[in-house]
Motif scaffolding. Sequence first.
Motif, PDB file in Angstrom:
ATOM      1  N   THR A   1       0.843  -1.197   0.000  1.00 14.99           N
ATOM      2  CA  THR A   1       0.000   0.000   0.000  1.00 14.99           C
ATOM      3  C   THR A   1       0.879   1.248   0.000  1.00 14.99           C
ATOM      4  O   THR A   1       0.622   2.212  -0.736  1.00 14.99           O
ATOM      5  CB  THR A   1      -0.956  -0.002   1.208  1.00 14.99           C
ATOM      6  OG1 THR A   1      -1.758  -1.187   1.153  1.00 14.99           O
ATOM      7  CG2 THR A   1      -1.864   1.215   1.184  1.00 14.99           C
TER       8      THR A   1
ATOM      9  N   LEU B   1      -5.413   6.200   0.046  1.00 19.62           N
ATOM     10  CA  LEU B   1      -6.857   6.060   0.245  1.00 19.62           C
ATOM     11  C   LEU B   1      -7.602   5.699  -1.039  1.00 19.62           C
ATOM     12  O   LEU B   1      -8.799   5.425  -1.004  1.00 19.62           O
ATOM     13  CB  LEU B   1      -7.432   7.344   0.846  1.00 19.62           C
ATOM     14  CG  LEU B   1      -6.951   7.651   2.269  1.00 19.62           C
ATOM     15  CD1 LEU B   1      -7.569   8.933   2.787  1.00 19.62           C
ATOM     16  CD2 LEU B   1      -7.257   6.488   3.214  1.00 19.62           C
TER      17      LEU B   1
ATOM     18  N   LYS C   1      -8.728  -0.448   0.450  1.00 24.15           N
ATOM     19  CA  LYS C   1      -9.641   0.383   1.236  1.00 24.15           C
ATOM     20  C   LYS C   1     -11.064  -0.124   1.065  1.00 24.15           C
ATOM     21  O   LYS C   1     -11.529  -0.357  -0.048  1.00 24.15           O
ATOM     22  CB  LYS C   1      -9.547   1.842   0.789  1.00 24.15           C
ATOM     23  CG  LYS C   1     -10.534   2.765   1.484  1.00 24.15           C
ATOM     24  CD  LYS C   1     -10.352   4.196   1.004  1.00 24.15           C
ATOM     25  CE  LYS C   1     -11.468   5.097   1.504  1.00 24.15           C
ATOM     26  NZ  LYS C   1     -12.751   4.838   0.800  1.00 24.15           N
TER      27      LYS C   1
ATOM     28  N   LEU D   1      -8.933   1.019   5.994  1.00 24.14           N
ATOM     29  CA  LEU D   1      -7.869   0.584   5.096  1.00 24.14           C
ATOM     30  C   LEU D   1      -7.148  -0.585   5.750  1.00 24.14           C
ATOM     31  O   LEU D   1      -6.656  -0.467   6.880  1.00 24.14           O
ATOM     32  CB  LEU D   1      -6.884   1.729   4.840  1.00 24.14           C
ATOM     33  CG  LEU D   1      -5.667   1.421   3.963  1.00 24.14           C
ATOM     34  CD1 LEU D   1      -6.096   1.112   2.534  1.00 24.14           C
ATOM     35  CD2 LEU D   1      -4.688   2.594   3.974  1.00 24.14           C
TER      36      LEU D   1
ATOM     37  N   VAL E   1      -9.619   5.346   8.182  1.00 26.14           N
ATOM     38  CA  VAL E   1      -8.957   6.281   7.272  1.00 26.14           C
ATOM     39  C   VAL E   1      -8.723   7.646   7.922  1.00 26.14           C
ATOM     40  O   VAL E   1      -7.785   8.362   7.562  1.00 26.14           O
ATOM     41  CB  VAL E   1      -9.765   6.442   5.957  1.00 26.14           C
ATOM     42  CG1 VAL E   1      -9.818   5.131   5.199  1.00 26.14           C
ATOM     43  CG2 VAL E   1     -11.166   6.970   6.229  1.00 26.14           C
TER      44      VAL E   1
END
Length: 334
Positions: free
Chosen positions: A228, A295, A300, A305, A323
């Motif tokens: 991520t 995001l 997500k 997330l 988030v």
Amino acid sequence: MERCVLNLNYCADIDCIDSFIPRDCLVVTIIDAKIAEIYGKYFPTPQIRVVASENNKSLQSVESISLQLLEMGVDRSSFLLAVGGGVISDLVGFIGSIYMRGIKFAYVPTTLLAQVDAAVGGKTAVNLSGFKNILGVVNQPAFTLICPEFLNSLPKNEMLAGLSEMLKTFIIADRDNYFNFLGEVRSRQLEAKILWPFIKKCSSIKASIVEQDPFDNGVRKLLNLGHTFAHALEKITQLHHGEAVSIGIILASKLSVKLSLLQSDEELTIESDFKDLGLPVASPVKLSSLTDVMLKDKKKTGGNLDLILIESIGKAIIYSINVKDLEGLLNDLS
């Protein structure tokens, strides 16, 4: 939970690849243009040569290649063979999954990163306006054939990119081989013969995880350790995937310490080990600049997330973060 079986094959000699190529249908090899110059002769089929870049992992390339396949007479009985790194396997797997509503395809990964990660597991995708892997499907290839001989022509930066994915796999699932692997590569050159047993171990670990959870609904998420962060870094910097994954793993380890999941000495061990191998460990940009991109990540869901964090070398967990808390948690990590 749905399960699958991966057809993972190992081939120590490049000459044996020919025995895996189907003989009863039209086979088209879609190959990295640079790889074709060196190894194209080992694939005696019609070829489409592709410049392997993230910019070419796009819907425009899907359309261009698909039109070429139509001109070559490729139909639903035909077979696509992807030869190259992760860009090629992602692209060809996606095309194979949607061309005429799906035809058979297989992978011959030629980079270390593809052999231990990108070409194992059935994830296919293209990018969308610089956002990584937004359009794609999960569809297993007919086979993946891993041959170490291709690694002899890889530049050092490509080898290092693969090391980050190998270390990731051991961090989430195999503490003993994490340290065994480091012991081997620290004292020797990054040669295929040294890496070969660890390549087989890494790819088999990933295959085992994917077989339990092919569609990324549970345990397979662990394979996203560092990704991520990495995908956000790739979007806003010029970092290559392996470099971004390396930094992403370090950021995940630091966040794990911050959340009292990982002992600080383990985090320092990971960071020191990565530095020793010449892998990058520091983000070239402020972490606050990553938030908006993170995001938009596939991981997500609603207001949360899912990040993969570390409890110890050899054990990772799925950790859901609100988030609204993300930017605050990223403070002071770098």
